[in-house]
Design a protein around this motif. Structure first.
Motif, mmCIF file in Angstrom:
data_model
loop_
_atom_site.group_PDB
_atom_site.id
_atom_site.type_symbol
_atom_site.label_atom_id
_atom_site.label_comp_id
_atom_site.label_asym_id
_atom_site.label_seq_id
_atom_site.Cartn_x
_atom_site.Cartn_y
_atom_site.Cartn_z
ATOM 1 N N LEU A 16 -22.888 5.305 64.767
ATOM 2 C CA LEU A 16 -23.092 4.965 65.908
ATOM 3 C C LEU A 16 -23.818 6.339 66.488
ATOM 4 O O LEU A 16 -24.873 6.162 67.130
ATOM 5 C CB LEU A 16 -21.989 4.639 66.971
ATOM 6 N N GLN A 17 -23.152 7.495 66.507
ATOM 7 C CA GLN A 17 -23.697 8.897 66.989
ATOM 8 C C GLN A 17 -25.051 8.982 66.391
ATOM 9 O O GLN A 17 -25.911 9.567 67.180
ATOM 10 C CB GLN A 17 -22.578 9.783 66.760
ATOM 11 N N TRP A 20 -27.717 7.036 68.244
ATOM 12 C CA TRP A 20 -27.568 6.908 69.934
ATOM 13 C C TRP A 20 -28.940 7.278 70.544
ATOM 14 O O TRP A 20 -29.209 6.730 71.431
ATOM 15 C CB TRP A 20 -26.329 8.122 70.162
ATOM 16 N N VAL A 23 -30.361 4.115 71.353
ATOM 17 C CA VAL A 23 -29.702 3.266 72.457
ATOM 18 C C VAL A 23 -30.382 4.094 73.581
ATOM 19 O O VAL A 23 -30.772 3.047 74.756
ATOM 20 C CB VAL A 23 -28.027 3.365 72.557
ATOM 21 N N PRO A 43 -20.333 8.972 73.195
ATOM 22 C CA PRO A 43 -19.485 8.102 72.331
ATOM 23 C C PRO A 43 -18.201 8.781 71.727
ATOM 24 O O PRO A 43 -18.722 9.609 71.007
ATOM 25 C CB PRO A 43 -20.553 7.370 71.641
ATOM 26 N N LEU A 53 -17.089 5.298 75.893
ATOM 27 C CA LEU A 53 -17.917 6.334 76.375
ATOM 28 C C LEU A 53 -17.246 7.290 77.166
ATOM 29 O O LEU A 53 -16.666 6.965 78.212
ATOM 30 C CB LEU A 53 -19.100 5.683 77.071
ATOM 31 N N LEU A 77 -26.458 -2.358 72.183
ATOM 32 C CA LEU A 77 -25.803 -2.092 71.077
ATOM 33 C C LEU A 77 -26.004 -3.217 70.065
ATOM 34 O O LEU A 77 -25.836 -3.081 68.766
ATOM 35 C CB LEU A 77 -24.510 -1.810 71.461
ATOM 36 N N ARG A 104 -24.316 16.546 69.307
ATOM 37 C CA ARG A 104 -25.335 15.776 69.839
ATOM 38 C C ARG A 104 -26.615 16.842 70.066
ATOM 39 O O ARG A 104 -27.451 16.290 70.499
ATOM 40 C CB ARG A 104 -25.269 15.063 70.987
#
Length: 124
Positions: A16-17, A20, A23, A43, A53, A77, A104
């Motif tokens: 997911l990261q 991201w 998103v 996240p 989150l 998502l 990040r």
């Protein structure tokens, strides 16, 4: 189902990261406050089909607590990861934001250009 199909349906935090940024890009199509709040989030945990989150500030946290905004994030998502993912916002401390945001890159550095892109050039 093949083994690949089964493992691809399990979303990991690292997967997911890695995506991201997608998103954040898709959030720009929904409203002005959503991408700003998501950019200020991190996240930090997935339990089952729930994404947690982390937010440093209540202002950003409240944007995602709003039912419409939360549903918008869940739809984004679902579009990216092809599965239903519930979103739960949480207020976390500075140390936690540093820890979960360290991978990040720029955590709190928003440029004037990024602000203008979200809110329009006449804001400043």
């Amino acid at each position: 189902a093949t083994a690949k199909e089964v493992t691809s349906s399990i979303l990991t935090l690292s997967a997911l990261q890695e995506r991201w940024h997608e998103v954040l890009e898709m959030a720009k199509d929904h409203n002005n406050s959503l991408p700003v709040a998501l950019y200020a989030s991190a996240p930090f945990k997935i339990e089952g089909n729930t994404l947690f989150l982390g937010f440093k500030f209540k202002l950003h946290y409240n944007v995602i607590r709003n039912d419409k905004n939360r549903r918008d994030v869940e739809q984004i998502l679902a579009a990216i990861f092809k599965q239903n993912i519930a979103v739960t916002p949480e207020i976390v401390g500075d140390a936690e934001i540093e820890r979960i945001g360290s991978g990040r890159g720029r955590q709190d550095e928003t440029t004037v250009e990024e602000i203008q892109e979200v809110f329009g050039e006449n804001l400043l």
